[in-house]
Design an enzyme around this catalytic site. Structure first.
Site, PDB file in Angstrom:
ATOM      1  N   HIS A   1      -2.730  10.337  -1.395  1.00  0.00           N
ATOM      2  CA  HIS A   1      -2.905   9.034  -2.043  1.00  0.00           C
ATOM      3  C   HIS A   1      -2.853   9.163  -3.556  1.00  0.00           C
ATOM      4  O   HIS A   1      -2.372   8.257  -4.239  1.00  0.00           O
ATOM      5  CB  HIS A   1      -4.229   8.391  -1.599  1.00  0.00           C
ATOM      6  CG  HIS A   1      -4.100   7.610  -0.324  1.00  0.00           C
ATOM      7  ND1 HIS A   1      -3.863   6.269  -0.297  1.00  0.00           N
ATOM      8  CD2 HIS A   1      -4.160   8.000   0.980  1.00  0.00           C
ATOM      9  CE1 HIS A   1      -3.787   5.846   0.947  1.00  0.00           C
ATOM     10  NE2 HIS A   1      -3.974   6.883   1.742  1.00  0.00           N
TER      11      HIS A   1
ATOM     12  N   LYS B   1      -7.888 -15.440  16.250  1.00  0.00           N
ATOM     13  CA  LYS B   1      -8.089 -15.041  14.856  1.00  0.00           C
ATOM     14  C   LYS B   1      -9.535 -14.695  14.545  1.00  0.00           C
ATOM     15  O   LYS B   1     -10.010 -14.900  13.415  1.00  0.00           O
ATOM     16  CB  LYS B   1      -7.579 -16.132  13.908  1.00  0.00           C
ATOM     17  CG  LYS B   1      -6.105 -16.445  14.106  1.00  0.00           C
ATOM     18  CD  LYS B   1      -5.623 -17.602  13.282  1.00  0.00           C
ATOM     19  CE  LYS B   1      -4.173 -17.907  13.615  1.00  0.00           C
ATOM     20  NZ  LYS B   1      -3.646 -19.088  12.903  1.00  0.00           N
TER      21      LYS B   1
ATOM     22  N   GLU C   1       0.835  -1.202   0.000  1.00  0.00           N
ATOM     23  CA  GLU C   1       0.000   0.000   0.000  1.00  0.00           C
ATOM     24  C   GLU C   1       0.868   1.249   0.000  1.00  0.00           C
ATOM     25  O   GLU C   1       1.684   1.456   0.911  1.00  0.00           O
ATOM     26  CB  GLU C   1      -0.919   0.025   1.221  1.00  0.00           C
ATOM     27  CG  GLU C   1      -1.810   1.263   1.249  1.00  0.00           C
ATOM     28  CD  GLU C   1      -2.691   1.338   2.473  1.00  0.00           C
ATOM     29  OE1 GLU C   1      -3.352   2.372   2.669  1.00  0.00           O
ATOM     30  OE2 GLU C   1      -2.708   0.353   3.240  1.00  0.00           O
TER      31      GLU C   1
ATOM     32  N   ASP D   1       2.148 -14.376  12.645  1.00  0.00           N
ATOM     33  CA  ASP D   1       1.001 -14.962  11.960  1.00  0.00           C
ATOM     34  C   ASP D   1       0.095 -13.831  11.469  1.00  0.00           C
ATOM     35  O   ASP D   1      -0.533 -13.146  12.283  1.00  0.00           O
ATOM     36  CB  ASP D   1       0.227 -15.871  12.916  1.00  0.00           C
ATOM     37  CG  ASP D   1      -0.854 -16.677  12.214  1.00  0.00           C
ATOM     38  OD1 ASP D   1      -1.256 -16.274  11.105  1.00  0.00           O
ATOM     39  OD2 ASP D   1      -1.301 -17.685  12.771  1.00  0.00           O
TER      40      ASP D   1
END
Length: 595
Positions: free
Chosen positions: A580, A406, A274, A482
């Site tokens: 951006h 998670k 990004e 993770d």
């Protein structure tokens, strides 16, 4: 082609034909001396003796090993009885391997590597083996020919007095033995060889990945030309990080910083695709540095696992709940739990009941490891212990989602999971104006309306922030964490208040469930290990177990603080869209790019 004939010894596989041999044949074989003739006991008694010896000492050593693990005794410290058992184990294994293993293996080697024809010659049978002199050369007696499939022999019409020879059979080589990648690829495409078994069969992880990659392209008809294969150590992920690899994905790593946190400077690695993310976080680090740095504190440190068990009645489930939550029983349960590891230390057990089902949320410290496997082993020990006291307990699963791993969950937001960290900084008024291009009042108002009120209107769970997940994900990927645990690790509430008579800005992030480790999993890969080394938290801390993982958690929180500060300032100043458009969009003219 010159072909020669050689009389060979009957292999172990030929023993099955013994009953069909003539008396003369059996007499010839029986009269030859055998190794078993030198044994003090009959052969079958000797075999029974060594079998019993092997399994008894193996059982003894396994029991001793289990006791050492439970008592945290080093495995290399052995007693005289254990040393004797090891010697007996090796001796019995050598005997059994020599007696059974060699003949068993040779039977397959000879059957697979030699074409044997039995030619009747009056009263006895001779075995003839066809060998190609020019291929095998002088080492024909010790080097077997390539593996061939047995094919029917078609007899020819030889000249008078010549030995009848069959046609040379078509040679179909075993792919793994021949080293022919093309044959292996064809076998995978045809479904004869499973793709997942390549590493084990070939013993070469890179070659296995290349073969699997080519087979996949043929099966799917899609090209993987843009996915790199070279330049990666595939042995490093075997049995640890990724199965059935066909390449690796390149993610650029940028550096934000220096981040001045608790008096130390950190260059924070961020792996992301990004645009603006690293630049924005870097601007936040600059503002924090110019204001004297940030401070952090680890509030809690404990990984969780919550098994689910079921009883015949709710009353029985409640009885177990009272038992495990009783402080007088905690020491007993902790002793059972802690036997699973040198670093796992049980901290608490919190229970919840749903009808006849009981959920027990275990929390424990795990040193510098993230600790999921560690806590799971400890929980299993406690479950086994409780099973003796509550035989009617039905264990449905080692995890019942009350952990919760998670998944966004209120229990993690309230109770915490992993490392709970708070990080704060006071940004000076002139820094807010010159570096962040906004003012304190606007930032405070925007934070209330966006991060607090707006998130509440959306029913957010732990999402009272601008983009904590962005920074957490980037740092996690760079340091081998993770990535899926970004879900709960990104729980964050960002607070902004005016201080010093409204001139300066106090900003803080509170993150109750940062789940990180500096050993195990992806942290051992070369690239991720380098990023951890850059932060000074690589591996386990020998002086203070767990300190490296806690330090990494504070760096994550500090980077989130910088990212929150910069993004909120960009939104307040109206710079979000323009930045951006400038940094997050390619300037290439796609109409001029070749297809």
């Amino acid at each position: 082609m010159e072909v020669r004939r050689r009389l060979t010894k009957p292999s172990a596989a030929a023993a099955a034909d013994e009953p069909f041999k003539s008396h003369k044949q059996r007499h010839i074989h029986d009269s030859s001396p055998k190794a078993s003739d030198a044994l003090p006991l009959p052969l079958y008694l000797t075999n029974v003796l060594f079998f019993a010896l092997f399994f008894s000492v193996m059982y003894f050593l396994l029991v001793r090993w289990r006791e050492k693990i439970r008592n945290s005794t080093p495995l290399h410290v052995v007693t005289l009885s254990e040393l004797a058992a090891l010697v007996l184990l090796v001796a019995s294994a050598i005997y059994l391997l020599g007696f059974f293993g060699i003949g068993f293996v040779q039977s397959f080697i000879y059957r697979a590597n030699q074409d044997v024809w039995e030619v009747e010659d009056g009263s006895h049978v001779e075995q003839y083996i066809l060998e190609e002199d020019r291929r095998l050369g002088p080492c024909a007696s010790v080097r077997p020919p390539p593996v061939r499939k047995n094919v029917p022999v078609v007899p020819q019409h030889p000249a008078e007095g010549a030995t009848a020879l069959p046609e040379k059979p078509a040679e179909i080589f075993s792919p793994a033995a021949s080293g022919d990648d093309e044959e292996i690829i064809k076998s995978i495409v045809e479904g004869k060889i499973p793709s997942y078994a390549l590493e084990n069969k070939l013993g070469d992880c890179k070659r296995a990945a290349a073969i699997r990659r080519e087979a996949l392209q043929r099966i799917t008809g899609k090209s993987l030309a843009g996915l790199p294969l070279e330049g990666f150590n595939y042995e490093s992920i075997l049995g640890q990080c990724c199965e059935m690899p066909v390449g690796y994905v390149q993610i650029p790593v940028g550096i934000a910083g220096p981040l001045l946190l608790d008096g130390r400077e950190y260059s924070v690695p961020m792996a992301t695709t990004e645009g603006c993310l690293v630049a924005s976080t870097n601007r936040g680090c600059k503002a924090i540095y110019a204001s004297g740095g940030a401070a952090s504190m680890v509030l809690r440190d404990g990984m969780t696992r919550a098994p689910v068990v079921r009883f015949g009645t709710s009353k029985r489930a409640a009885e177990l709940k009272f038992f495990v939550e009783d402080p007088s029983n905690f020491d007993t349960l902790a002793a059972v739990f802690n036997k699973s590891s040198r670093f796992a230390r049980l901290q608490s057990i919190q229970c919840a009941i749903a009808g006849k089902n009981l959920y027990m949320r275990f929390t424990c410290s795990t040193g510098d490891a993230m600790g999921m496997n560690m806590v799971s082993k400890g929980v299993q020990n406690v479950i086994d212990f409780l099973q003796t006291e509550y035989p009617d307990m039905d264990v449905l699963g080692i995890t019942g989602n009350y952990c919760s791993d998670k998944k966004p969950a209120a229990v993690n937001w309230i109770e915490g999971r992993g490392k709970s960290v708070v990080c704060e900084a006071i940004i000076k008024e002139e820094v807010v104006k010159k570096v962040l291009k906004t003012n304190v009042a606007s930032l405070v108002e925007l934070n209330v309306l966006k991060n607090l009120t707006g998130s509440a209107m959306a029913g957010a769970l732990g999402g009272f922030n601008a983009h904590a997940s962005n920074i957490v994900s980037a740092v996690y990927i760079a340091t081998g964490q993770d990535p899926a645990q970004n879900v709960e690790s990104s729980h964050c509430i960002t607070m902004m208040e005016p201080v010093n008579d409204g001139k300066d800005l106090h900003i803080s992030v509170t993150m109750p469930s940062i789940e990180v480790g500096t050993i195990g999993g992806g942290t051992q890969l070369a690239s991720q290990s380098a990023c951890l080394n850059l932060l000074g938290v690589k591996g386990a801390s020998m002086e203070s177990p767990g300190s490296n993982a806690r330090l990494l958690a504070t760096v994550v929180a500090g980077a989130v603080l910088a990212g929150e500060l910069s993004l909120m300032s960009a939104i307040s100043a109206g710079q979000l869209v323009s930045s951006h458009m400038k940094y997050n969009r390619s300037s290439k003219d796609i109409t001029k790019l070749s297809s």
